[in-house]
Design a protein around this motif. Structure first.
Motif, PDB file in Angstrom:
ATOM      1  N   PHE A   9      35.505  44.493  36.171  1.00  0.00           N
ATOM      2  CA  PHE A   9      34.916  43.339  35.495  1.00  0.00           C
ATOM      3  C   PHE A   9      35.922  42.190  35.369  1.00  0.00           C
ATOM      4  N   LEU A  10      37.191  42.526  35.109  1.00  0.00           N
ATOM      5  CA  LEU A  10      38.189  41.508  34.808  1.00  0.00           C
ATOM      6  C   LEU A  10      38.836  40.882  36.044  1.00  0.00           C
ATOM      7  N   VAL A  11      38.909  41.596  37.154  1.00  0.00           N
ATOM      8  CA  VAL A  11      39.632  41.108  38.341  1.00  0.00           C
ATOM      9  C   VAL A  11      39.222  39.694  38.757  1.00  0.00           C
ATOM     10  N   PRO A  12      37.936  39.392  38.967  1.00  0.00           N
ATOM     11  CA  PRO A  12      37.583  38.055  39.464  1.00  0.00           C
ATOM     12  C   PRO A  12      37.760  36.943  38.433  1.00  0.00           C
ATOM     13  N   HIS A  13      38.076  37.303  37.200  1.00  0.00           N
ATOM     14  CA  HIS A  13      38.328  36.299  36.167  1.00  0.00           C
ATOM     15  C   HIS A  13      39.811  35.941  36.069  1.00  0.00           C
ATOM     16  N   SER A  14      40.619  36.458  37.005  1.00  0.00           N
ATOM     17  CA  SER A  14      42.058  36.182  36.983  1.00  0.00           C
ATOM     18  C   SER A  14      42.315  34.684  37.110  1.00  0.00           C
ATOM     19  N   PRO A  15      43.106  34.105  36.215  1.00  0.00           N
ATOM     20  CA  PRO A  15      43.361  32.661  36.288  1.00  0.00           C
ATOM     21  C   PRO A  15      44.435  32.285  37.291  1.00  0.00           C
ATOM     22  N   VAL A  16      45.346  33.207  37.585  1.00  0.00           N
ATOM     23  CA  VAL A  16      46.445  32.920  38.519  1.00  0.00           C
ATOM     24  C   VAL A  16      46.687  34.143  39.392  1.00  0.00           C
ATOM     25  N   LEU A  17      47.467  33.919  40.453  1.00  0.00           N
ATOM     26  CA  LEU A  17      47.649  34.935  41.485  1.00  0.00           C
ATOM     27  C   LEU A  17      48.306  36.203  40.948  1.00  0.00           C
ATOM     28  N   TRP A  18      49.355  36.060  40.129  1.00  0.00           N
ATOM     29  CA  TRP A  18      50.075  37.258  39.686  1.00  0.00           C
ATOM     30  C   TRP A  18      49.223  38.133  38.780  1.00  0.00           C
ATOM     31  N   ILE A  19      48.306  37.531  38.044  1.00  0.00           N
ATOM     32  CA  ILE A  19      47.404  38.329  37.209  1.00  0.00           C
ATOM     33  C   ILE A  19      46.417  39.102  38.084  1.00  0.00           C
ATOM     34  N   ALA A  20      45.925  38.479  39.144  1.00  0.00           N
ATOM     35  CA  ALA A  20      45.029  39.173  40.079  1.00  0.00           C
ATOM     36  C   ALA A  20      45.733  40.365  40.716  1.00  0.00           C
ATOM     37  N   ALA A  21      47.002  40.175  41.112  1.00  0.00           N
ATOM     38  CA  ALA A  21      47.773  41.276  41.698  1.00  0.00           C
ATOM     39  C   ALA A  21      47.969  42.391  40.668  1.00  0.00           C
ATOM     40  N   GLY A  22      48.178  42.039  39.415  1.00  0.00           N
ATOM     41  CA  GLY A  22      48.324  43.035  38.356  1.00  0.00           C
ATOM     42  C   GLY A  22      47.048  43.812  38.123  1.00  0.00           C
ATOM     43  N   PHE A  23      45.915  43.104  38.114  1.00  0.00           N
ATOM     44  CA  PHE A  23      44.631  43.787  37.941  1.00  0.00           C
ATOM     45  C   PHE A  23      44.341  44.715  39.117  1.00  0.00           C
ATOM     46  N   LEU A  24      44.758  44.320  40.329  1.00  0.00           N
ATOM     47  CA  LEU A  24      44.587  45.212  41.488  1.00  0.00           C
ATOM     48  C   LEU A  24      45.355  46.509  41.253  1.00  0.00           C
ATOM     49  N   TRP A  25      46.548  46.396  40.693  1.00  0.00           N
ATOM     50  CA  TRP A  25      47.355  47.574  40.382  1.00  0.00           C
ATOM     51  C   TRP A  25      46.609  48.504  39.418  1.00  0.00           C
ATOM     52  N   ILE A  26      46.080  47.928  38.343  1.00  0.00           N
ATOM     53  CA  ILE A  26      45.346  48.718  37.351  1.00  0.00           C
ATOM     54  C   ILE A  26      44.084  49.319  37.961  1.00  0.00           C
ATOM     55  N   LEU A  27      43.356  48.515  38.737  1.00  0.00           N
ATOM     56  CA  LEU A  27      42.113  48.967  39.350  1.00  0.00           C
ATOM     57  C   LEU A  27      42.360  50.142  40.280  1.00  0.00           C
ATOM     58  N   ASP A  28      43.361  50.017  41.143  1.00  0.00           N
ATOM     59  CA  ASP A  28      43.598  51.073  42.117  1.00  0.00           C
ATOM     60  C   ASP A  28      44.081  52.348  41.448  1.00  0.00           C
ATOM     61  N   ALA A  29      44.945  52.209  40.442  1.00  0.00           N
ATOM     62  CA  ALA A  29      45.400  53.396  39.710  1.00  0.00           C
ATOM     63  C   ALA A  29      44.221  54.105  39.058  1.00  0.00           C
ATOM     64  N   SER A  30      43.316  53.343  38.476  1.00  0.00           N
ATOM     65  CA  SER A  30      42.163  53.928  37.780  1.00  0.00           C
ATOM     66  C   SER A  30      41.214  54.609  38.748  1.00  0.00           C
ATOM     67  N   ILE A  31      40.968  53.989  39.897  1.00  0.00           N
ATOM     68  CA  ILE A  31      40.100  54.603  40.898  1.00  0.00           C
ATOM     69  C   ILE A  31      40.702  55.912  41.385  1.00  0.00           C
ATOM     70  N   ASN A  32      42.025  55.927  41.571  1.00  0.00           N
ATOM     71  CA  ASN A  32      42.692  57.143  42.030  1.00  0.00           C
ATOM     72  C   ASN A  32      42.571  58.278  41.029  1.00  0.00           C
ATOM     73  N   VAL A  33      42.554  57.947  39.732  1.00  0.00           N
ATOM     74  CA  VAL A  33      42.385  58.978  38.705  1.00  0.00           C
ATOM     75  C   VAL A  33      41.045  59.685  38.882  1.00  0.00           C
ATOM     76  N   SER A  34      40.016  58.945  39.258  1.00  0.00           N
ATOM     77  CA  SER A  34      38.699  59.544  39.490  1.00  0.00           C
ATOM     78  C   SER A  34      38.588  60.202  40.859  1.00  0.00           C
ATOM     79  N   MET A  35      39.188  59.591  41.875  1.00  0.00           N
ATOM     80  CA  MET A  35      38.905  60.006  43.247  1.00  0.00           C
ATOM     81  C   MET A  35      39.516  61.351  43.612  1.00  0.00           C
ATOM     82  N   GLU A  36      40.788  61.573  43.302  1.00  0.00           N
ATOM     83  CA  GLU A  36      41.455  62.799  43.750  1.00  0.00           C
ATOM     84  C   GLU A  36      40.735  64.056  43.261  1.00  0.00           C
ATOM     85  N   PRO A  37      40.325  64.125  41.978  1.00  0.00           N
ATOM     86  CA  PRO A  37      39.613  65.329  41.541  1.00  0.00           C
ATOM     87  C   PRO A  37      38.278  65.545  42.256  1.00  0.00           C
TER      88      PRO A  37
END
Length: 458
Positions: free
Chosen positions: A95-123
């Motif tokens: 929900f938050l990724v496309p609301h990023s106001p600047v580039l570094w925040i978008a890159a940070g949200f990508l980090w959080i998003l991918d980590a969270s998806i991995n928590v679900s995916m591996e199991p």
């Protein structure tokens, strides 16, 4: 303990959460580069901005695999607690990724998003091996691929669909269009609902020897040593599959990170405008920038839509395999080899196509490779590892996915593709060559149990 053979709908229910996981991955893979470009990233910087994704997978998946192997709750099971945690975090990040106001925040949200998806995916990968006997492994992973294909196609088309409903693709400089924001919000809802569906419709087997399980769980400070020991003792089949995975995932990471700049530039002739080239205080320049930017955003919608074709193609490929593997054995090695080579040809054709419509053919061919990547390596691997360590080995196997992506992100894509010239489309050529190499590496697989197993009945 002899595992019960499951019917189609039982396997469907236990795999349905992958619909949401793939919504997350498809939105990330299809539109993060677009978001980065909208926020001002130059195309050569895009692969490095993506490095968060493989780095989090490298760290998170072995840890989650190890922890889920050592988890058991009579109410929640072994893998399901991790599904739920990952789903909640992923939905918030989407929900938050496309609301990023600047580039570094978008890159940070990508980090959080991918980590969270991995928590679900591996199991989810481990769950198939947990629940199904050896004879149904290929069948189970192929049904997962079918669901993944549905998720890829729908999610990749979301911004285009939302735009067709009247939501605007236009936005000021440095602002992500509302069509993308709405698409990501829809993805967040689907992610959570699909994971909850699997949690409430699927039960898990308890550990075979509960006393031994409790003794293992009680041991302290073994995580690092256990991971290192398992890496050092991984089966030879796993090492050989690792070589195939390296070239396969280098290719797909190249597609996810570079397809949007490559295709908007080479095929649609609508590259992202560079704000520095316009004087935004002059009305004519401001109008020119907005016109060019809207053309880029609309082309990006179409790139995402065409990319969704590979999900549809992989779904069709998986459906054929489901029908076949429900009754007969398959040669996993030959299926995987041919599929990867066909996908490589799809990438190479992008350089030569005369108009955007031909991208459909390119992504159909790529879909065969994607469908095989999501099923055949895991089916081969699951026949070669200790069931008690399935989670940790699935997590370790992820190293062969993320290491090539890290290499690609820190310069591999730029260095190799620049050998062919400056055009972003050269990255797609490199992806094609890499996928063909991956296909040929299947000649390394010689173990009969990995190559073929009767899937349901003799």
């Amino acid at each position: 303990m002899e595992k019960q053979k499951l019917g189609f709908w039982q396997i469907w229910n236990m795999s349905f959460g992958f619909l949401g996981i793939q919504f997350g991955f498809a939105l990330q893979g299809g539109f993060m580069s677009r978001i980065f470009q909208t926020l001002g990233a130059e195309k050569d910087a895009i692969p490095l901005l993506w490095i968060a994704a493989p780095l989090t997978g490298l760290v998170v998946q072995p840890i989650i695999g190890y922890l889920s192997d050592r988890t058991w709750s009579a109410r929640w099971g072994r893998r399901k607690p991790y599904f739920l945690i990952g789903a909640i975090l992923s939905s918030l990040a989407l929900f938050l990724v496309p609301h990023s106001p600047v580039l570094w925040i978008a890159a940070g949200f990508l980090w959080i998003l991918d980590a969270s998806i991995n928590v679900s995916m591996e199991p989810f990968r481990a769950l198939v091996a947990d629940k199904l006997p050896d004879s149904q492994r290929s069948y189970g992973f192929v049904i997962q691929t079918l669901i993944i294909g549905i998720g890829t196609w729908v999610a990749s088309n979301l911004p285009w669909m939302v735009s067709k409903l009247g939501v605007s693709d236009a936005a000021p400089s440095g602002v992500v269009p509302m069509s993308v924001k709405v698409a990501f919000a829809i993805g967040a809802v689907v992610f959570l609902i699909s994971i909850l569906y699997t949690i409430f419709t699927t039960s898990e087997y308890p550990p075979e020897d509960m006393e031994e399980f409790k003794r293992e769980k009680a041991k302290k400070n073994q995580f690092i040593s256990d991971i290192i020991n398992n890496i050092g003792n991984m089966p030879s089949t796993m090492k050989k599959l690792g070589v195939i995975q390296f070239f396969s995932w280098f290719a797909f990471f190249t597609m996810w990170s570079m397809a949007n700049p490559a295709l908007t530039e080479h095929v649609f002739n609508t590259p992202a405008p560079v704000e520095a080239n316009y004087n935004m205080e002059i009305a004519e320049d401001l109008l020119a920038f907005n016109t060019t930017n809207e053309a880029f955003q609309k082309s990006s919608n179409l790139v995402g839509s065409y990319m969704g074709t590979y999900g549809l193609s992989s779904m069709a490929f998986a459906l054929i395999l489901v029908l076949y593997t429900s009754r007969k054995r398959i040669n996993r090695k030959i299926v995987h080899m041919c599929s990867l080579i066909i996908g490589g040809v799809g990438f190479l054709l992008m350089y030569f196509i005369p108009s955007p419509e031909y991208l459909t053919l390119c992504f159909i061919l790529i879909g065969f490779a994607w469908g095989s990547i999501l099923s055949m390596p895991y089916a081969m691997l699951s026949s070669a590892v200790d069931p008690k360590r399935m989670g940790v080995f699935m997590g370790i196997f992820n190293m062969f996915i993320v290491i090539p992506q890290i290499i690609a992100a820190i310069g591999g894509i730029n260095i190799i593709s620049n050998l062919l010239g400056e055009g972003a489309i050269n990255a797609m050529i490199i992806a094609g060559i890499s996928l063909i190499i991956a296909g040929l590496c299947n000649f390394l697989i010689t173990e009969k149990s990995a190559i073929s197993y009767q899937t349901i009945e003799e």
